[in-house]
Design an enzyme around this catalytic site. Sequence first.
Site, short mmCIF file in Angstrom:
data_model
loop_
_atom_site.label_atom_id
_atom_site.label_comp_id
_atom_site.label_asym_id
_atom_site.label_seq_id
_atom_site.Cartn_x
_atom_site.Cartn_y
_atom_site.Cartn_z
N ASN A 12 86.91 36.05 162.02
CA ASN A 12 88.14 36.18 162.57
C ASN A 12 89.28 36.08 161.64
O ASN A 12 89.77 35.20 160.89
CB ASN A 12 88.38 34.64 163.48
CG ASN A 12 89.75 34.67 164.04
OD1 ASN A 12 90.41 35.52 164.21
ND2 ASN A 12 89.92 33.41 164.60
N LYS A 14 92.27 36.71 161.99
CA LYS A 14 93.71 36.24 162.49
C LYS A 14 94.89 37.18 162.12
O LYS A 14 94.49 38.27 162.23
CB LYS A 14 94.01 34.71 162.22
CG LYS A 14 92.98 34.01 162.03
CD LYS A 14 93.03 32.57 161.95
CE LYS A 14 91.91 31.46 162.01
NZ LYS A 14 92.18 30.10 162.04
N HIS A 98 90.41 30.79 171.75
CA HIS A 98 90.59 30.30 170.61
C HIS A 98 91.41 29.05 170.46
O HIS A 98 92.47 29.11 171.32
CB HIS A 98 91.06 31.30 169.41
CG HIS A 98 90.78 30.69 168.08
ND1 HIS A 98 91.75 29.90 167.48
CD2 HIS A 98 89.79 30.84 167.12
CE1 HIS A 98 91.35 29.57 166.07
NE2 HIS A 98 90.23 30.21 166.04
N GLU A 100 93.74 28.18 168.84
CA GLU A 100 95.00 28.52 168.44
C GLU A 100 95.79 29.38 169.79
O GLU A 100 97.16 29.15 169.73
CB GLU A 100 95.37 29.50 167.20
CG GLU A 100 95.00 28.59 165.97
CD GLU A 100 94.59 29.65 164.91
OE1 GLU A 100 94.49 30.86 164.96
OE2 GLU A 100 93.65 28.92 163.73
N GLU A 171 84.21 24.70 167.97
CA GLU A 171 85.21 24.84 166.88
C GLU A 171 85.99 23.46 167.09
O GLU A 171 87.07 23.54 167.61
CB GLU A 171 86.21 25.95 166.70
CG GLU A 171 85.53 27.51 166.76
CD GLU A 171 86.39 28.28 165.86
OE1 GLU A 171 85.96 28.79 165.01
OE2 GLU A 171 87.54 28.63 166.45
N GLY A 177 90.29 25.53 159.33
CA GLY A 177 91.37 25.80 158.34
C GLY A 177 91.59 24.69 157.55
O GLY A 177 92.76 24.58 156.66
N SER A 217 85.73 25.57 158.87
CA SER A 217 85.61 25.77 157.34
C SER A 217 84.14 25.85 156.96
O SER A 217 83.65 25.39 156.00
CB SER A 217 86.12 24.32 156.92
OG SER A 217 87.43 24.02 157.22
C1 PEP Z 1 88.77 29.89 163.13
O1 PEP Z 1 89.69 30.12 163.04
O2 PEP Z 1 88.00 30.13 164.03
C2 PEP Z 1 87.84 29.15 161.79
C3 PEP Z 1 86.88 28.65 162.07
O3 PEP Z 1 88.76 29.28 160.65
P1 PEP Z 1 88.35 28.59 159.42
O4 PEP Z 1 86.69 29.31 159.02
O5 PEP Z 1 89.35 29.12 158.33
O6 PEP Z 1 88.28 27.24 159.54
#
Ligand code: PEP
Length: 271
Positions: A12, A14, A98, A100, A171, A177, A217
């Site tokens: 992803n 983003k 997601h 976000e 998630e 992040g 992460s």
């Molecule tokens: C994500 O945006 O779905 C995500 C898991 O980001 P990160 O790997 O940076 O934590």
Amino acid sequence: MNMSRKPIIAANWKMNKTRSESVSLASAITSLLGPYSAAEVVLCPPFVNIESVGRCLSDSILKIGAQNMHFDSAGAFTGEISPKMLKDIHCSYVILGHSERRSLFGESHHFINQKVKAALCHGLIPILCVGETITERENNQTFSVISEQLEKGLQEVLPLLQNRDIVLAYEPIWAIGTGKVATPEEAQEVHAFIRSQLALLLNQDYAPKIRIQYGGSVKSDNIATLLSQPDIDGALVGGASLEADSFVRLLKNVPIPATVFSGEPLRPTLF
Ligand code: PEP
């Protein structure tokens, strides 16, 4: 990871990378990765770069996906992108719900559900994201939050699943992040719960076949232990997918299952 489910890693990106940066990153990933991968790999660039990245993946094993979409095929929805448009530029996957999108753009369960159904109807594979905040986890609400996200997000989805695929992504919001990764055991507990809910909300036959990614992460040094858990079937990767070396290192650390699909003997999969 279970031998009967091929692991799936989705990147992803983003709102990162211009068109030329996206193409350079995708080219570097394909050349560093080579022709084989233990996992199915999907790159999800920003909308405006999907076509250019897709073109540069055409001779590779990688697939292309989008990070969002509207549910309608066309119409007066200023600024939106339709499932038909994504299909037209050869997208295979679309990330939906997601955290976000839910928290920053106010997407409701109902809106996300409409998108999941539209994706399936248009031949796109939805990656439906669910997950709890840190406060919800600390208040022991993880299972109730996820159960509501699944129940509402998957309403009326079962009849659309005939011969179609769907992917779930767990998630935990506190891990996205932040560099804070759920322990493999913490993640497995929720993945097993999600699979039990899928058996109730969809059916007993589909639940063991659906792949559930972990996201939050994920890096090259934690992917293997996460995937060693029986219900973790891949990862949705943000930060570590923005740089070719780190992403390919992560992909190369995906354990090669002893068998892939239907008990076939081990051999690297060429898509
Ligand atoms: C994500 O945006 O779905 C995500 C898991 O980001 P990160 O790997 O940076 O934590």
